[in-house]
Scaffold this active site. Sequence first.
Site, PDB file in Angstrom:
ATOM      1  N   CYS A 120       0.668  -1.245  -0.111  1.00  0.00           N
ATOM      2  CA  CYS A 120       0.018  -0.062   0.112  1.00  0.00           C
ATOM      3  C   CYS A 120       0.737   1.214  -0.130  1.00  0.00           C
ATOM      4  CB  CYS A 120      -0.873   0.075   1.207  1.00  0.00           C
ATOM      5  SG  CYS A 120      -1.963  -1.422   1.206  1.00  0.00           S
ATOM      6  N   HIS A 256      -3.417   6.257   2.546  1.00  0.00           N
ATOM      7  CA  HIS A 256      -3.609   5.179   2.032  1.00  0.00           C
ATOM      8  C   HIS A 256      -5.007   5.037   2.593  1.00  0.00           C
ATOM      9  CE1 HIS A 256      -4.434   1.130   0.981  1.00  0.00           C
ATOM     10  NE2 HIS A 256      -4.182   0.521   2.347  1.00  0.00           N
ATOM     11  N   ASN A 286     -10.335  -1.057  -0.312  1.00  0.00           N
ATOM     12  CA  ASN A 286      -8.836  -0.867  -0.258  1.00  0.00           C
ATOM     13  C   ASN A 286      -8.239  -1.457  -1.367  1.00  0.00           C
ATOM     14  OD1 ASN A 286      -6.071  -1.468   0.337  1.00  0.00           O
ATOM     15  ND2 ASN A 286      -6.478  -2.129   2.282  1.00  0.00           N
TER      16      ASN A 286
END
Length: 334
Positions: A120, A256, A286
Site C-alpha cells: 500500500c 492510504h 482498499n
Amino acid sequence: MPTSYQRPYYAAITAFGAYVPNRIVSNKDLSEIVETTDEWIVQRTGIRERHIADPSEFTSDLCYRAAENMIRRFSVSLADVDMIVVATITPDHPMPSVAAQLQARLGIERAGAIDLSAACAGFVYGIQVATSFVASGMAQKVLVVGGETLSKVTDYADRSTCILFGDGAGACLVEPAAQPGVLAVGNHTVGHAAHLLYRAGLRPDVQGTPVSGNGCIVQSGREVFKLAVQTLEAEVPRLLAEAGLTASELDWFVPHSANLRLIESVCERMGWSMEKTLFSGEWYGNTSSASIPLAIQIAVDDGRIQPGQTLLLAGFGSGFVYAGAVIRWSAILA
C-alpha cells in the site's frame, strides 16, 4: 532525505489518470456470500462498494487503462517516457514485469521498466523513485503507475478480509520543473511485523510464522490497525517538518485508504480535519497501491484539488513499510 541534499533538478507531477473495472460489488452482494451486512461493513470500514476485475482482466490491463485516461485528460504523450515504474503486489506474472508489458502496449520506443513491491506504500515509493531519477538527471520523463487486482488473491470465504479489497489503478508523470513539486519524502520500516499481513510465496514461513491462506491475503486486522495508526502518528509530523510546513499550511492529507476508522483515528490524534482528508475506500475499497492515486483522482474530478495546493501522501502496508511525500500540485487539466 537529508535536508542538506541539493537536487540538481526540481521534479513535479505534470499529469494524472486513473481507472477502475466496470463490475461493482456492493456490501449487499458480499452479504450473500459471507455472513455480514452493509451496516456492519460501513460502520467498521467506511466501505460501501468496490470494483472487481473480470476473470480475463489483470493488473497490466488496469495500468494500461489508467495511462490511457491520463493521456486523454491531460493531452500528454508518452512516446518520450524514458523510465516506467509500476507499484503492484498483484503482477500478472512474477516475470515479466508489469512495467515491461506497459512499455510494449503503450508503444514507448525506449524506456527502462521496473516493478516495485511495497504494497500500500507502493505508489508513493514510485513517486520517490521517479523524483530521484529526474532530480539526478538520469531521466526526463517518468511514468509511475500503481495498480492492483486484489480480488484475485482474496479469500471470499474469509469475511474479515473479503469485505476490504477492490481493484484499480492510478498513473502519473513526473518531469523536471522550474519550481519544486516534490517538497519532502520520508520512509520507515517495521520488518519484524511482517507476519501480520502477507501473501504466501515460496517460503513456508514469514519471520518464523508458518504461512497459511493458500496464496490469498492473510491479515491480523487488529494488530495491523494499531501499527498503522502508530506509524502515521509518528511519521506524518516528521514529514511536515522536513517540508518546512505546519499542518495549517497543508491543503490535503492523502493517506492510504485502508479503513476510514483507521484514518479518523490518525486525524483525531494529529488534530487534523477529516474535511481536508481524501479517502477513496468508500466506493473503491482498499486497492493497495492504487488507493492514493484514486483518492487524488476523485478530488481532481470534483475540483477540490487545484494547482498550487500542497498534499501530504502517506502510504503504509505489508512489510511493514511506510512511504510519505509532500507535493505541490502542478498538473493542469487540458
